[in-house]
Scaffold this motif. Structure first.
Motif, PDB file in Angstrom:
ATOM      1  N   GLU A   1      -9.265   3.600   0.875  1.00  0.00           N
ATOM      2  CA  GLU A   1      -8.178   3.952  -0.027  1.00  0.00           C
ATOM      3  C   GLU A   1      -8.251   5.422  -0.439  1.00  0.00           C
ATOM      4  O   GLU A   1      -7.228   6.106  -0.531  1.00  0.00           O
TER       5      GLU A   1
ATOM      6  N   ARG B   1      -7.459  -0.689  -4.555  1.00  0.00           N
ATOM      7  CA  ARG B   1      -6.010  -0.636  -4.328  1.00  0.00           C
ATOM      8  C   ARG B   1      -5.455   0.454  -5.235  1.00  0.00           C
ATOM      9  O   ARG B   1      -4.982   0.190  -6.338  1.00  0.00           O
TER      10      ARG B   1
ATOM     11  N   PRO C   1       0.819  -1.205   0.000  1.00  0.00           N
ATOM     12  CA  PRO C   1       0.000   0.000   0.000  1.00  0.00           C
ATOM     13  C   PRO C   1       0.858   1.262   0.000  1.00  0.00           C
ATOM     14  O   PRO C   1       1.865   1.357   0.705  1.00  0.00           O
TER      15      PRO C   1
END
Length: 331
Positions: free
Chosen positions: A170, A141, A10
């Protein structure tokens, strides 16, 4: 299906290895997509990318600049300009590019699960002379670092994302502290019901009437085009994953960590008019409908939108309107 463009870590951007557009899916790929909504989104939107602007009457002139800016301000409160903005599920770039032209955004980035859509969005940006980069990316993502953007936007995208809470987390990760998100144009539970029913009825009536009445035969699109539209519509049913209750959508954003969350709705009479019109346009040959029709449809939609905003919104619950938009800030 599009490969994952991230490294798996991430907040770390991967090398540029985005997949290429795939506009001609095989029958086996389409069958597989019925059990995989992300694959369905890639195939359907790659299929639609080259004609999407024409299908939805999208432009990058004053008409759509005004529409995009008005939608943004209706939910955001009219702040800006924003230095760097990201659009999730950008499609052909309609929302971000028109907001940039309207002075709301200075620099832009686009992402979409569909390589074809990213390709078209970047081409549109180049043609408009706008400062935009893009990636093929999953909204769950996002391949950008923490605290990168002043603003994250999306238009008619949330209903395509399987895991909306993950995507919202996110969004907040890549926003700078104090940054804002604005997602507009997603269907409400009630609005989606009547819009779909009107669209289905209009398609059935138009295709059957032009087939049954000889004098209207010139108004019937070639059968292969109707079959193509029917196949696209069938796959569209797979990519449309959600409808929304405005209050519940606010709750999802708050649970992800957003503050100052607000959802607003719009279009009731405009949607009751607009969905049959758009379906009719898809069912007849394009050359039969000229500029006069386009202006009639647009001006009527404008007038009905005014009625929705200034009359019906004052007396009816927000849940009955077709579109819902939501905004919030990162703490």
């Amino acid at each position: 299906m599009a490969s994952d463009p991230t490294t798996g870590t991430p907040g770390v951007e991967a090398p540029q290895t985005d997949p290429k557009p795939h506009p001609h899916a095989t029958e086996d790929e389409v069958k597989a997509a019925y059990g995989d909504p992300k694959l369905a989104n890639v195939l359907y939107h790659d299929w639609e990318a080259g004609t999407y602007d024409e299908k939805w009457s999208i432009s990058y002139d004053e008409r759509c600049i005004t529409y995009a800016v008005d939608r943004f301000r209706a939910v955001s409160g009219g702040e800006g300009p924003y230095g760097h903005a990201l659009e999730l599920g950008c499609g052909t770039g309609f929302f971000l590019l028109n907001l940039m032209q309207g002075g709301v955004i200075e620099k832009g980035s686009v992402t979409d699960l569909s390589p074809g859509m990213v390709e078209v969005a970047l081409r549109n940006a180049r043609n408009l002379g706008l400062d935009v980069d893009g990636r093929v990316a999953d909204a769950e993502r996002i391949p950008y670092d923490d605290n990168t953007f002043d603003l994250v936007v999306g238009h008619a995208v949330l209903h395509h994302i399987p895991d909306i809470p993950a995507a919202m987390r996110e969004v907040l990760r890549v926003l700078k502290p104090g940054g804002r998100f604005v997602f507009a144009g997603d269907p409400t539970n009630i609005g989606n019901f009547y819009a779909r029913k009107l669209g289905q009825l209009t398609w059935w009536a138009t295709t059957n009437l032009t087939k049954a009445v000889p004098v209207l035969s010139d108004w019937r699109r070639p059968q292969e085009e109707l079959d193509e539209s029917s196949r696209a519509a069938a796959l569209e049913a797979v990519v449309d994953l959600h409808t929304f209750d405005p209050g519940e959508l606010e709750g999802v954003a708050r649970e992800a960590g957003a503050e100052q969350v607000k959802a607003v709705t719009e279009e009731l009479s405009a949607a009751l008019f607009g969905w049959p019109v758009r379906t009719f346009e898809a069912a007849v040959p394009r050359e039969k409908l000229g500029f006069g029709w386009a202006m009639f449809a647009y001006r009527t939609w404008q007038r009905l939108s005014w009625v929705d905003e200034n009359v019906l919104a004052k007396v009816l619950p927000r849940e009955v309107f077709y579109n819902v938009s939501v905004t919030g800030r990162k703490v």
